[in-house]
Design an enzyme around this catalytic site. Structure first.
Site, PDB file in Angstrom:
ATOM      1  N   ASP A   1     -32.125  12.913   4.305  1.00 21.77           N
ATOM      2  CA  ASP A   1     -30.959  11.982   3.949  1.00 21.77           C
ATOM      3  C   ASP A   1     -29.560  12.845   3.310  1.00 21.77           C
ATOM      4  O   ASP A   1     -30.008  13.303   2.244  1.00 21.77           O
ATOM      5  CB  ASP A   1     -31.340  10.864   2.825  1.00 21.77           C
ATOM      6  CG  ASP A   1     -30.412  10.084   2.025  1.00 21.77           C
ATOM      7  OD1 ASP A   1     -29.314  10.328   2.487  1.00 21.77           O
ATOM      8  OD2 ASP A   1     -30.738   9.208   1.482  1.00 21.77           O
TER       9      ASP A   1
ATOM     10  N   PHE B   1     -33.107   8.725  -3.795  1.00 20.43           N
ATOM     11  CA  PHE B   1     -32.261   7.804  -3.754  1.00 20.43           C
ATOM     12  C   PHE B   1     -31.796   7.533  -2.343  1.00 20.43           C
ATOM     13  O   PHE B   1     -31.419   8.596  -1.551  1.00 20.43           O
ATOM     14  CB  PHE B   1     -30.941   7.815  -4.589  1.00 20.43           C
ATOM     15  CG  PHE B   1     -30.067   6.654  -4.735  1.00 20.43           C
ATOM     16  CD1 PHE B   1     -30.415   5.532  -5.224  1.00 20.43           C
ATOM     17  CD2 PHE B   1     -29.046   6.593  -3.701  1.00 20.43           C
ATOM     18  CE1 PHE B   1     -29.560   4.358  -5.705  1.00 20.43           C
ATOM     19  CE2 PHE B   1     -28.189   5.419  -3.702  1.00 20.43           C
ATOM     20  CZ  PHE B   1     -28.239   4.591  -4.791  1.00 20.43           C
TER      21      PHE B   1
ATOM     22  N   LYS C   1     -20.830   8.620   2.755  1.00 19.90           N
ATOM     23  CA  LYS C   1     -20.027   9.155   1.554  1.00 19.90           C
ATOM     24  C   LYS C   1     -18.901  10.051   2.309  1.00 19.90           C
ATOM     25  O   LYS C   1     -17.966   9.308   2.858  1.00 19.90           O
ATOM     26  CB  LYS C   1     -20.909   9.865   0.601  1.00 19.90           C
ATOM     27  CG  LYS C   1     -21.680   8.936  -0.248  1.00 19.90           C
ATOM     28  CD  LYS C   1     -22.105   9.639  -1.458  1.00 19.90           C
ATOM     29  CE  LYS C   1     -22.718   8.179  -2.440  1.00 19.90           C
ATOM     30  NZ  LYS C   1     -24.207   8.178  -2.250  1.00 19.90           N
TER      31      LYS C   1
HETATM   32  C1  LIG Z   1     -25.061   6.948  -2.090  1.00 20.02           C
HETATM   33  C2  LIG Z   1     -26.324   7.293  -1.481  1.00 20.02           C
HETATM   34  C3  LIG Z   1     -26.967   6.401  -0.646  1.00 20.02           C
HETATM   35  C4  LIG Z   1     -26.379   4.837  -0.473  1.00 20.02           C
HETATM   36  O1  LIG Z   1     -25.209   4.996   0.144  1.00 20.02           O
HETATM   37  P1  LIG Z   1     -24.268   3.533   0.151  1.00 20.02           P
HETATM   38  O2  LIG Z   1     -22.882   4.045   1.059  1.00 20.02           O
HETATM   39  O3  LIG Z   1     -23.960   3.584  -1.267  1.00 20.02           O
HETATM   40  O4  LIG Z   1     -25.040   2.681   0.838  1.00 20.02           O
HETATM   41  C5  LIG Z   1     -28.040   6.819   0.245  1.00 20.02           C
HETATM   42  N1  LIG Z   1     -28.580   8.205  -0.050  1.00 20.02           N
HETATM   43  C6  LIG Z   1     -27.977   9.016  -0.956  1.00 20.02           C
HETATM   44  C7  LIG Z   1     -28.501  10.542  -1.026  1.00 20.02           C
HETATM   45  C8  LIG Z   1     -26.976   8.777  -1.519  1.00 20.02           C
HETATM   46  O5  LIG Z   1     -26.297   9.613  -2.406  1.00 20.02           O
END
Ligand SMILES: *Cc1c(COP(=O)(O)O)cnc(C)c1O
Length: 392
Positions: free
Chosen positions: A216, A131, A245
Site C-alpha cells: 500500500d 492503515f 494521495k
Molecule cells: C490515506 C491512506 C489510505 C486511504 O486513502 P483515502 O484516499 O483516504 O481513501 C490508504 N492507505 C494509506 C497508506 C494511506 O495513507
C-alpha cells in the site's frame, strides 16, 4: 462554534476557520491570515496548493472532455496508465477515486487470484498499526488502535501481526492465506519504516508459500520518499501496489497496479463510475511528468535531508526523540511533550502540522517545498518549543 458550520457533519474536530485560497506552501483563510502548510492535505498536494501545472491540465481537459464512463477508453486514462507501467514493474492499472477504493480493489484481486489459483484461499495477513482506508473491508484490514470494536461485524478474512516481525508472518501463514498486505512506511501509524532485511525476508517467505505481496503506497508512493515508489528503496518486486494521495496532486485519483501474472479480473468483476475519468487522469499525467523526473526526485531526497537535519537540531536542543521516515515523509518524536499540544499551539502560530500519535509530529510538505519554507517552519517550531519549555 459558529452556527454556519452546523450543516457540515461533524466527523472530526475542525478549527473555527474557513480556508479560501492556497498557493505553494501557503494556505489563506477568510480573514487574510496565511498559514504555512506542512500537512498539504495529508501528503496529497505533491506540488503544493493550486500549482499552475494542475490548473492548466484541469482547464485544458475541461475544454475537451470531462467524462466518458469507464466502459470506453479516453486519452488521459491510457496515457497515465502507460506512464505508471513504464516506470514500475507492474503491467496493468485500474484507476479509482480514493486510496481506500484502490485497496478494496487489491483485496478483491487477491481473493479472485486465490479462487482461481489457490483452492479458494482468501486470508490476508496485515500489520498492527497499519492503515488502509475507511471502507468496511479496508477498516477490517487496518490495524489502527481502537478500530477493532467499531462498525461490527467486520469483513472476515484478515489476520493481524506485529510489524517488522518476520516470524509472526511465518506463523500466521496457513493454507487459506492468499496475500500479505502492508505499508513499507506506516504513515498513519507514525511514520514507522519497515526494516530492509524484514522486507526482503517477507518477499522470500511469501514467494515460497505462493502468497501474494501487496504494498500500500497510497502515502509513500509518487516521489514522497525520494524514489518514485518506496518499494524501489527495498529492491523487492511486489505483486500488487496501490497508489493514492500524491498521484492526483490534490484531485481525487488513486490506482491499483498489478503484474500480469496476478491481474485476473474478468469483465464485470471490477469497475466504478468514475474509474479513469479524463479530468482526473489528465491531472495525474501532468503531475506524473513532474514528479517522475530524476532531478526532481533527487531534490526531494535533498530537501528531505535538509528538513531531517533541522528536526534533529531541534531534537537536540529541546531533548526530543528520533526522526523517522524517508524523503519528505518524516516524523519527530516529541519526548515528554504532547504532539497534539504542539499542533494546537502551531495552529495559533499559523503553522499547520500533524500529530499521527500524541508522541510524534509528522511532516509532509509539498515535494517542491523551498529551503526557505523549511527554514520558516523550523523557526516557528523552535519558537513554539521555546514557549513550551518555559512553561514546564
Ligand atoms: C490515506 C491512506 C489510505 C486511504 O486513502 P483515502 O484516499 O483516504 O481513501 C490508504 N492507505 C494509506 C497508506 C494511506 O495513507
Amino acid at each position: 462554534m459558529s452556527p454556519q458550520f452546523d450543516a457540515v457533519m461533524p466527523i472530526t474536530h475542525r478549527p473555527d476557520t474557513v480556508f479560501v485560497r492556497g498557493s505553494g506552501s501557503w494556505l489563506e483563510d477568510g480573514q487574510g491570515r496565511r498559514y504555512l502548510d506542512f500537512i498539504q492535505g495529508w501528503a496529497v498536494n505533491a506540488l503544493g496548493h493550486s500549482p499552475a501545472v494542475i490548473r492548466d491540465a484541469l482547464n485544458a481537459q475541461a475544454q475537451r472532455l470531462l467524462n466518458t464512463g469507464p466502459a470506453f477508453y479516453n486519452e488521459p486514462m491510457v496515457a497515465l496508465a502507460n506512464r505508471l507501467v513504464s516506470h514500475s514493474l507492474f503491467d496493468h492499472v485500474f484507476f479509482t477515486n480514493s486510496g481506500a477504493e484502490a485497496n478494496e480493489g487489491a483485496i478483491k484481486l487477491a481473493r479472485k487470484w486465490g479462487a482461481l489459483h489457490k483452492g479458494g484461499a482468501y486470508g490476508i495477513i496485515t500489520m498492527r498499526n497499519g492503515f488502509h482506508g475507511r471502507t468496511l473491508a479496508t477498516m477490517s484490514a487496518s490495524g489502527k488502535a481502537g478500530w477493532d470494536a467499531l462498525f461490527e461485524p467486520k469483513v472476515p478474512g484478515f489476520s493481524k501481526v506485529a510489524f517488522n516481525d518476520i516470524d509472526a508472518v511465518a506463523q500466521a501463514i496457513d493454507d487459506n492465506t492468499v496475500a500479505v498486505m502492508l505499508e513499507l512506511i506506516q504513515g498513519e501509524g507514525g511514520v514507522v519504516e519497515a526494516d530492509p532485511e524484514y522486507v526482503q525476508q517477507l518477499r522470500k517467505l511469501t514467494g515460497e508459500n505462493n502468497v501474494l505481496l501487496i504494498v500500500d503506497e497510497v502515502q509513500s508512493g509518487m516521489g514522497r520518499t525520494g524514489e518514485l515508489f518506496a518499494y524501489q528503496h527495498y529492491g523487492i518486486a511486489p505483486d500488487i501496489m496501490t497508489l493514492g494521495k500524491g498521484i492526483g496532486g490534490g484531485v481525487p485519483l488513486a490506482a491499483l497496479l498489478a503484474t500480469e501474472q496476478v491481474s485476473c479480473f474478468a469483465p464485470g468483476d471490477q469497475g466504478g463510475t468514475y474509474s479513469g475519468n479524463p479530468l482526473m487522469t489528465a491531472v495525474g499525467a501532468a503531475v506524473f511528468d513532474v514528479v517522475s523526473d530524476a532531478a526532481f526526485l533527487q531534490r526531494v531526497a535533498q530537501r528531505g535531508d535538509y528538513l531531517r537535519a533541522g528536526l534533529e537540531r531541534l531534537s537536540q536542543r529541546f531533548g526530543l526523540g528520533a526522526v523517522s521516515g524517508r524523503g519528505l515523509l518524516l516524523a519527530l518524536q516529541t519526548g515528554h511533550y504532547s504532539a497534539g499540544g504542539i499542533v494546537a499551539v502551531a495552529f495559533d502560530n499559523q503553522l499547520l502540522l500533524n500529530a499521527p500519535r500524541d508522541d510524534r509530529l509528522r511532516f509532509m510538505p509539498a515535494l517542491n517545498v523551498t529551503g526557505e519554507a523549511i527554514d520558516e517552519m523550523l523557526a516557528r517550531l523552535e519558537g513554539i518549543m521555546e514557549g513550551m519549555s518555559h512553561e514546564q
